[in-house]
Design an enzyme around this catalytic site. Structure first.
Site, PDB file in Angstrom:
ATOM      1  N   ALA A  91       0.665  -1.216  -0.032  1.00 34.18           N
ATOM      2  CA  ALA A  91      -0.007  -0.002   0.003  1.00 34.18           C
ATOM      3  C   ALA A  91       0.944   1.299  -0.016  1.00 34.18           C
ATOM      4  O   ALA A  91       2.063   1.280   0.548  1.00 34.18           O
ATOM      5  CB  ALA A  91      -1.066  -0.208   1.184  1.00 34.18           C
ATOM      6  N   VAL A  93       0.777   5.409   1.515  1.00 33.31           N
ATOM      7  CA  VAL A  93      -0.196   6.243   2.161  1.00 33.31           C
ATOM      8  C   VAL A  93       0.327   7.565   1.756  1.00 33.31           C
ATOM      9  O   VAL A  93       1.173   8.209   1.498  1.00 33.31           O
ATOM     10  CB  VAL A  93       0.636   5.917   3.956  1.00 33.31           C
ATOM     11  CG1 VAL A  93      -0.185   7.025   4.553  1.00 33.31           C
ATOM     12  CG2 VAL A  93       0.522   4.545   4.324  1.00 33.31           C
ATOM     13  N   GLU A 195      -5.893   8.787  11.273  1.00 30.09           N
ATOM     14  CA  GLU A 195      -5.389  10.105  12.021  1.00 30.09           C
ATOM     15  C   GLU A 195      -3.687  10.359  11.442  1.00 30.09           C
ATOM     16  O   GLU A 195      -3.205   9.277  11.630  1.00 30.09           O
ATOM     17  CB  GLU A 195      -5.369  10.005  13.589  1.00 30.09           C
ATOM     18  CG  GLU A 195      -4.439  11.296  14.307  1.00 30.09           C
ATOM     19  CD  GLU A 195      -4.633  10.868  15.726  1.00 30.09           C
ATOM     20  OE1 GLU A 195      -4.059  11.763  16.457  1.00 30.09           O
ATOM     21  OE2 GLU A 195      -5.108   9.918  16.316  1.00 30.09           O
ATOM     22  N   ASP A 242       3.714  -8.122  12.396  1.00 28.85           N
ATOM     23  CA  ASP A 242       5.115  -7.769  11.542  1.00 28.85           C
ATOM     24  C   ASP A 242       5.773  -6.368  12.439  1.00 28.85           C
ATOM     25  O   ASP A 242       6.201  -5.566  11.836  1.00 28.85           O
ATOM     26  CB  ASP A 242       4.620  -7.252  10.067  1.00 28.85           C
ATOM     27  CG  ASP A 242       5.855  -7.229   9.187  1.00 28.85           C
ATOM     28  OD1 ASP A 242       6.730  -7.914   9.557  1.00 28.85           O
ATOM     29  OD2 ASP A 242       5.676  -6.331   8.144  1.00 28.85           O
ATOM     30  N   ASN A 247       7.610   0.080  11.843  1.00 29.68           N
ATOM     31  CA  ASN A 247       6.128   0.543  12.258  1.00 29.68           C
ATOM     32  C   ASN A 247       5.704   0.850  13.411  1.00 29.68           C
ATOM     33  O   ASN A 247       4.690   0.544  14.174  1.00 29.68           O
ATOM     34  CB  ASN A 247       5.335  -0.808  11.472  1.00 29.68           C
ATOM     35  CG  ASN A 247       5.919  -2.224  11.986  1.00 29.68           C
ATOM     36  OD1 ASN A 247       6.177  -2.423  13.233  1.00 29.68           O
ATOM     37  ND2 ASN A 247       5.751  -3.016  11.311  1.00 29.68           N
ATOM     38  N   ASP A 259       0.725   0.373  10.844  1.00 35.54           N
ATOM     39  CA  ASP A 259       0.747  -0.578  10.105  1.00 35.54           C
ATOM     40  C   ASP A 259       0.393  -1.971  10.611  1.00 35.54           C
ATOM     41  O   ASP A 259       1.136  -3.003  10.994  1.00 35.54           O
ATOM     42  CB  ASP A 259       2.262  -0.808   9.402  1.00 35.54           C
ATOM     43  CG  ASP A 259       2.693   0.279   8.707  1.00 35.54           C
ATOM     44  OD1 ASP A 259       1.737   0.773   8.046  1.00 35.54           O
ATOM     45  OD2 ASP A 259       3.816   0.412   8.599  1.00 35.54           O
TER      46      ASP A 259
END
Length: 313
Positions: A91, A93, A195, A242, A247, A259
């Site tokens: 993905a 962001v 957020e 993960d 993250n 994440d």
């Protein structure tokens, strides 16, 4: 299919109520060329005078109530794309400003958009999908075979699983103050809006833990926050899946988990304890390498504590 039969619409198939990670209703597969994420339930094609598009708050699955005061929920709001915050295998962001024209009402959001099926590369997804089964055999077969439809189903499960986990952890954090995650604003298709964690004035995202070099006292405080967060996850029967210094964000001295699409049900997933142990091993190694006492950063001891909290002694 006979003429008098018809396939139920996405709206007709929609299941209401709380879910965990078994998102058997593919309501996230409705496409529209007008949406950056490729999905829309809005057929109105008029464009706002400012910004890139009208706010999608009206037709999205919304985050937990009460909604934060900073969040713009007015239907007259517009969304403006400000750039890319992060790119990844699964993905990207994007930074989005949602505001009401001709007012000072606005907020920054992080829009996480999962890639189109032909570009998607979910790493090690087979293990994560254990315990995330849908009730329809056709969807299960499609996901197992990684057909185009199956990959779309998987993408929807990743997005829905992340939104569900963030919603649950946000609510726990409000009650206990033991875990910090970005507020999950909305879920819409394979896009999760969150957020924005960082400097709202400059639009600069908070640094990842891997980027900071905390002093010994700050390092120990961050470790304590991480252990508290992992304990809350374990009590909910979850593991991040993960976890790494990449993250975890550090914002105003607070550790923030991000994440979470691969969040694992430690009990339902046969590999759950292994994922949990790996999470602990990775972060323990990082903290120990930066000077945290090995008595504190003992991965075996912490893993045992977490499994006990999850009811897996």
């Amino acid at each position: 299919m006979r003429e008098h039969e018809h396939a139920p619409s996405a709206r007709e198939r929609r299941t209401r109520g709380n879910r965990r990670f078994d998102d058997d209703e593919p309501q996230f597969l409705k496409r529209s060329r007008h949406s950056p994420g490729g999905f829309d339930t809005n057929t109105d094609t008029d464009e706002p005078e400012t910004g890139d598009r009208w706010s999608s708050w009206d037709d999205a699955e919304r985050g937990p109530e009460p909604h934060p005061a900073w969040l713009v929920t007015e239907l007259a709001a517009v969304d403006t794309e400000l750039g890319v915050l992060k790119t990844g295998k699964e993905a990207d962001v994007h930074l989005v400003r949602r505001g009401v024209p001709d007012t000072d009402r606005s907020c920054l959001l992080a829009a996480k958009r999962y890639r189109a099926p032909e570009h998607r590369l979910f790493h090690r997804d087979a293990g994560y999908l254990e315990g995330r089964r849908v009730r329809r055999s056709r969807e299960n077969r499609a996901m197992a075979a990684r057909t185009a439809f199956g990959r779309e189903m998987i993408a929807g499960q990743w997005a829905a699983a992340e939104f569900s986990a963030l919603t649950r952890l946000w609510q726990v954090g409000v009650e206990l103050g033991a875990v910090a995650v970005p507020y999950p604003v909305q879920l819409r298709g394979t896009e999760v809006m969150l957020e924005f964690v960082g400097d709202a004035e400059s639009g600069t995202a908070a640094p990842r833990l891997a980027q900071v070099r905390p002093e010994p006292a700050a390092l120990e405080r961050l470790w304590g926050q991480l252990v508290d967060a992992l304990m809350v996850l374990a009590r909910s029967g979850l593991a991040h899946g993960d976890l790494s210094p990449y993250n975890l964000l550090v914002h105003d001295g607070r550790l923030v988990l991000i994440d979470l699409p691969q969040v694992v049900d430690v009990v339902a997933n046969p590999q759950g304890p292994e994922f949990l142990a790996r999470d602990v091993r990775v972060v323990s190694t990082w903290f120990a390498a930066r000077g945290l006492s090995t008595d504190l950063a003992d991965p075996a001891a912490l893993t045992a504590r977490l499994l006990a909290e999850a009811g897996m002694r």
